[in-house]
Design a protein around this motif. Structure first.
Motif, PDB file in Angstrom:
ATOM      1  N   ARG A   1      18.346  22.255 -39.114  1.00  0.00           N
ATOM      2  CA  ARG A   1      19.711  21.503 -39.429  1.00  0.00           C
ATOM      3  C   ARG A   1      19.415  20.256 -38.517  1.00  0.00           C
ATOM      4  N   ALA A   2      20.120  18.728 -39.517  1.00  0.00           N
ATOM      5  CA  ALA A   2      20.109  17.494 -40.097  1.00  0.00           C
ATOM      6  C   ALA A   2      20.855  17.446 -38.509  1.00  0.00           C
ATOM      7  N   ASP A   3      21.300  16.347 -37.003  1.00  0.00           N
ATOM      8  CA  ASP A   3      21.609  16.237 -36.055  1.00  0.00           C
ATOM      9  C   ASP A   3      21.605  14.966 -35.792  1.00  0.00           C
ATOM     10  N   GLY A   4      22.688  14.093 -36.745  1.00  0.00           N
ATOM     11  CA  GLY A   4      22.109  12.756 -36.547  1.00  0.00           C
ATOM     12  C   GLY A   4      20.666  11.725 -36.962  1.00  0.00           C
ATOM     13  N   GLU A   5      19.828  11.405 -36.550  1.00  0.00           N
ATOM     14  CA  GLU A   5      18.609  10.788 -36.492  1.00  0.00           C
ATOM     15  C   GLU A   5      17.761  12.060 -37.291  1.00  0.00           C
ATOM     16  N   GLY A   6      18.175  13.074 -35.957  1.00  0.00           N
ATOM     17  CA  GLY A   6      17.021  13.717 -35.460  1.00  0.00           C
ATOM     18  C   GLY A   6      17.310  15.334 -36.484  1.00  0.00           C
ATOM     19  N   TRP A   7      16.784  16.718 -35.679  1.00  0.00           N
ATOM     20  CA  TRP A   7      16.811  17.560 -36.330  1.00  0.00           C
ATOM     21  C   TRP A   7      16.997  19.076 -35.027  1.00  0.00           C
TER      22      TRP A   7
ATOM     23  N   GLY B   1      15.118  29.825 -34.343  1.00  0.00           N
ATOM     24  CA  GLY B   1      13.866  30.645 -35.136  1.00  0.00           C
ATOM     25  C   GLY B   1      13.297  31.225 -34.638  1.00  0.00           C
ATOM     26  N   ALA B   2      12.532  32.092 -34.951  1.00  0.00           N
ATOM     27  CA  ALA B   2      11.198  32.706 -34.572  1.00  0.00           C
ATOM     28  C   ALA B   2       9.903  32.670 -35.173  1.00  0.00           C
ATOM     29  N   LYS B   3       8.917  32.486 -34.994  1.00  0.00           N
ATOM     30  CA  LYS B   3       7.591  32.647 -35.137  1.00  0.00           C
ATOM     31  C   LYS B   3       6.694  33.234 -35.245  1.00  0.00           C
ATOM     32  N   GLY B   4       5.660  34.633 -35.770  1.00  0.00           N
ATOM     33  CA  GLY B   4       4.774  35.576 -35.096  1.00  0.00           C
ATOM     34  C   GLY B   4       3.429  35.367 -35.551  1.00  0.00           C
ATOM     35  N   VAL B   5       2.668  35.939 -34.293  1.00  0.00           N
ATOM     36  CA  VAL B   5       1.330  35.962 -34.531  1.00  0.00           C
ATOM     37  C   VAL B   5       0.842  33.702 -34.855  1.00  0.00           C
ATOM     38  N   VAL B   6       1.174  33.529 -33.877  1.00  0.00           N
ATOM     39  CA  VAL B   6       0.769  32.045 -34.402  1.00  0.00           C
ATOM     40  C   VAL B   6      -0.602  31.643 -33.559  1.00  0.00           C
ATOM     41  N   LEU B   7      -1.464  31.969 -33.730  1.00  0.00           N
ATOM     42  CA  LEU B   7      -3.121  31.666 -33.643  1.00  0.00           C
ATOM     43  C   LEU B   7      -2.984  30.474 -32.685  1.00  0.00           C
ATOM     44  N   HIS B   8      -3.731  30.732 -31.308  1.00  0.00           N
ATOM     45  CA  HIS B   8      -3.777  30.398 -30.728  1.00  0.00           C
ATOM     46  C   HIS B   8      -2.428  29.386 -29.664  1.00  0.00           C
ATOM     47  N   GLY B   9      -1.086  29.860 -29.961  1.00  0.00           N
ATOM     48  CA  GLY B   9       0.297  28.857 -30.012  1.00  0.00           C
ATOM     49  C   GLY B   9       0.537  29.850 -28.442  1.00  0.00           C
ATOM     50  N   ASP B  10      -0.080  30.130 -27.772  1.00  0.00           N
ATOM     51  CA  ASP B  10       0.238  30.223 -26.042  1.00  0.00           C
ATOM     52  C   ASP B  10      -1.035  29.077 -25.479  1.00  0.00           C
ATOM     53  N   SER B  11      -1.560  28.409 -25.266  1.00  0.00           N
ATOM     54  CA  SER B  11      -2.072  27.357 -25.073  1.00  0.00           C
ATOM     55  C   SER B  11      -1.962  25.697 -25.967  1.00  0.00           C
ATOM     56  N   ALA B  12      -1.525  25.986 -26.708  1.00  0.00           N
ATOM     57  CA  ALA B  12      -1.271  24.925 -27.924  1.00  0.00           C
ATOM     58  C   ALA B  12      -0.337  24.058 -27.154  1.00  0.00           C
ATOM     59  N   ASP B  13      -0.934  22.489 -26.766  1.00  0.00           N
ATOM     60  CA  ASP B  13       0.287  21.703 -26.365  1.00  0.00           C
ATOM     61  C   ASP B  13       1.535  21.103 -27.294  1.00  0.00           C
ATOM     62  N   ARG B  14       1.113  21.252 -29.016  1.00  0.00           N
ATOM     63  CA  ARG B  14       2.138  21.021 -29.910  1.00  0.00           C
ATOM     64  C   ARG B  14       1.805  21.999 -30.535  1.00  0.00           C
ATOM     65  N   LEU B  15       3.388  22.305 -31.093  1.00  0.00           N
ATOM     66  CA  LEU B  15       3.850  23.456 -33.047  1.00  0.00           C
ATOM     67  C   LEU B  15       3.901  22.100 -34.389  1.00  0.00           C
ATOM     68  N   ILE B  16       3.187  22.609 -34.963  1.00  0.00           N
ATOM     69  CA  ILE B  16       3.477  22.272 -36.207  1.00  0.00           C
ATOM     70  C   ILE B  16       4.450  23.522 -37.148  1.00  0.00           C
ATOM     71  N   VAL B  17       5.430  23.484 -37.336  1.00  0.00           N
ATOM     72  CA  VAL B  17       6.556  24.636 -37.110  1.00  0.00           C
ATOM     73  C   VAL B  17       6.980  24.055 -38.435  1.00  0.00           C
ATOM     74  N   THR B  18       7.245  25.309 -39.128  1.00  0.00           N
ATOM     75  CA  THR B  18       7.759  25.699 -40.886  1.00  0.00           C
ATOM     76  C   THR B  18       8.997  25.927 -40.935  1.00  0.00           C
ATOM     77  N   ALA B  19       9.707  24.747 -40.682  1.00  0.00           N
ATOM     78  CA  ALA B  19      11.155  25.180 -41.003  1.00  0.00           C
ATOM     79  C   ALA B  19      11.928  25.041 -42.088  1.00  0.00           C
ATOM     80  N   ARG B  20      13.405  25.858 -42.330  1.00  0.00           N
ATOM     81  CA  ARG B  20      13.968  25.392 -43.795  1.00  0.00           C
ATOM     82  C   ARG B  20      15.150  24.530 -43.609  1.00  0.00           C
ATOM     83  N   THR B  21      14.762  23.520 -44.389  1.00  0.00           N
ATOM     84  CA  THR B  21      16.984  22.610 -44.103  1.00  0.00           C
ATOM     85  C   THR B  21      17.595  22.624 -45.291  1.00  0.00           C
ATOM     86  N   ALA B  22      16.430  23.015 -46.245  1.00  0.00           N
ATOM     87  CA  ALA B  22      18.095  23.509 -47.750  1.00  0.00           C
ATOM     88  C   ALA B  22      17.708  24.623 -47.925  1.00  0.00           C
ATOM     89  N   GLY B  23      18.359  25.737 -48.948  1.00  0.00           N
ATOM     90  CA  GLY B  23      17.798  26.915 -50.297  1.00  0.00           C
ATOM     91  C   GLY B  23      18.305  27.471 -49.201  1.00  0.00           C
TER      92      GLY B  23
END
Length: 382
Positions: A142-148, A152-174
Motif C-alpha cells: 500500500r502506498a505510504d507517502g512516496e514509498g510503500w 504478506g508471506a511468500k513460500g519456497v523462495v529459492l535460495h531466499g535464506d542466503s539472498a541479500d535482497r529479495l525481489i517481491v511481487t505484491a498486490r497494489t490494486a484489485g
C-alpha cells in the motif's frame, strides 16, 4: 538452422566444464551441502572470476552481453555437475527481472555487484495458495507517502535464506487473482519486518519461507510499473524455465552416461548385464528421451527471448512438458537398471533423479504446461 556453437561459445563450454570437473566432485559437493550456507562461497567467487555471474547482463551495466545460448551452455554444465550455488535464483531468475524491468539507475547500481559476486538475489513470488499461478498474489503493498508498505508471506523462495535482497511481487490494486494491480519491489532481506525460515529442499538446494510485516520501502524500490508487473515476472519466468530445461538436460545426460557405464561394469551370470537385450532396449529408450528433451530445450532457448509473449509461452511450456516426461522416464530407468545401489545416498544417480523431479515441479509440472499448450491452441498455432 545451424546448431553448432561458435568459437566463443565452445570456449565458454570448455571453461565451465573444466572448472566443475576440477573442483566439483561428488564428495566435496556433499560436504558443502552439510555445512553453512549449504553451498560453496569459494565456488561462487570462481563463477565471478570466470564471468558467469555477469554473463546475461548488458556490457553497458558491467555484464558480458551473453544471450540465451550462453545461458543454456552454463546451465547444462551446472546440471551435469549438480551445482547447488544460487546461480539460478540470482543471475537467471532475479537477473531476468532486472534486465527487463529495472531502470537504468537500478541496473547501474545492482548489476556490477552481482557480477562481482557481492550481491545475491531471490525472487519471492510463490504463496501458499498460488501454486503455479503467477497472478495469484495476496501479499499487499500500500502506498505510504512516496514509498510503500508491504505485508504478506511468500513460500519456497529459492535460495531466499542466503539472498541479500529479495525481489517481491505484491498486490497494489484489485483482488487476489486479478492479472492487473501487481507490483514488483526490491526489498533488503535484513530490513525491519522481514523474517526468513530457511531449509534444505529434497534435491539438496536451499529455499526459505519469508514473512513481511509492515516492511517499508522507498520509491526507488519499485521495479517497473507498480500496477503492471505481471508481464515482467512472466517474461523472467519464461526465460528461467528455458534455463531449467537446459539444466535438466545436463542431469539427464549424466544419468544416461552413468547407467551405460554401470551396464558395462556390473556382471550377472558371468557376463556384463549390458549384454542382455532387454536392458539394451531400456538404455536405448533413455537415449531417445534424452535427445527429445535436448531438442525441445534448444527450441525453448531460441524462443525464450522472443518479444511475442504468446509464442514464447507456447515454446517454453512445450519444452517443460517434454522435460517432465523425459525426467520421469530416464530417471526411473536409471534407478531400475542400477538396482538397489541407485537408491542409496552414496551413489550419484539418485541425486540426479531428485533434481530432475524438482525441476519438473518448478514453475509448473508437465501436466500443468500441457494444459497451457492446449489452451494456446497447440505448439504451432493454426
Amino acid at each position: 538452422m545451424d546448431f553448432d556453437l561458435n568459437d566463443e561459445q565452445r570456449l565458454l563450454k570448455e571453461s565451465v566444464e573444466r572448472l566443475l570437473a576440477d573442483r566439483y566432485d561428488f564428495e566435496t559437493r556433499n560436504t558443502w551441502l552439510g555445512g553453512e550456507p549449504g553451498w560453496s562461497a569459494d565456488m561462487w567467487g570462481q563463477y565471478a572470476d570466470l564471468g558467469l555471474l555477469a554473463l546475461p547482463f548488458s556490457s553497458d551495466h558491467g555484464g558480458m552481453d551473453g544471450g540465451p545460448v550462453e545461458t543454456m551452455i552454463v546451465m547444462e554444465a551446472f546440471g551435469k555437475g549438480l551445482v547447488v550455488e544460487p546461480y539460478f535464483s540470482t543471475v537467471i531468475l532475479s537477473g531476468g527481472v532486472l534486465r527487463h524491468g529495472a531502470s537504468e539507475g537500478q541496473k547501474a547500481h545492482l548489476v556490477p555487484q552481482i557480477a562481482e559476486g557481492g550481491l545475491k538475489l531471490a525472487l519471492a513470488q510463490t504463496e501458499r495458495q498460488s501454486r503455479y499461478d503467477l497472478f495469484d498474489v495476496a501479499t499487499s503493498a500500500r502506498a505510504d507517502g512516496e514509498g510503500w508498505v508491504i505485508d504478506g508471506a511468500k513460500g519456497v523462495v529459492l535460495h531466499g535464506d542466503s539472498a541479500d535482497r529479495l525481489i517481491v511481487t505484491a498486490r497494489t490494486a484489485g483482488d487476489r487473482r486479478d492479472t492487473d494491480g501487481i507490483g514488483v519491489f526490491l526489498v533488503d532481506a535484513s530490513a525491519p519486518g522481514v523474517s526468513r525460515r530457511g531449509y534444505r529442499t529434497q534435491d539438496g538446494h536451499r529455499a526459505a519461507d519469508v514473512m513481511f510485516e509492515n516492511v517499508r520501502v522507498g520509491p526507488e524500490a519499485v521495479i517497473g510499473d507498480p500496477e503492471g508487473g505481471l508481464p515482467l515476472v512472466a517474461r523472467a519466468v519464461d526465460e528461467a524455465i528455458a534455463a531449467l530445461c537446459a539444466e535438466a538436460v545436463g542431469g539427464l545426460d549424466e544419468m544416461y552416461q552413468l547407467t551405460v557405464e554401470y551396464l558395462k561394469m556390473r556382471k550377472q551370470f558371468g557376463v556384463p548385464i549390458g549384454d542382455f537385450q532387454v536392458l539394451q532396449h531400456a538404455a536405448a529408450d533413455m537415449f531417445i528421451d534424452l535427445e527429445q528433451a535436448r531438442s525441445m530445450t534448444m527450441f525453448a532457448t531460441v524462443m525464450a527471448h522472443s518479444d511475442d509473449a504468446q509464442a514464447r509461452r507456447r515454446a517454453v511450456s512445450a519444452a517443460k512438458v517434454q522435460i517432465g516426461r523425459s525426467a520421469m522416464s530416464v530417471g526411473q530407468n536409471a534407478i531400475q537398471l542400477h538396482g538397489g545401489v541407485g537408491m542409496t545416498m552414496e551413489f550419484k544417480v539418485g541425486h540426479y533423479f531428485k533434481r530432475a523431479t524438482m525441476i519438473d515441479a518448478t514453475f509448473g509440472n508437465a501436466a500443468y504446461h500441457l494444459a497451457r499448450v492446449a489452451d494456446a491452441g497447440s505448439l504451432i498455432a493454426a
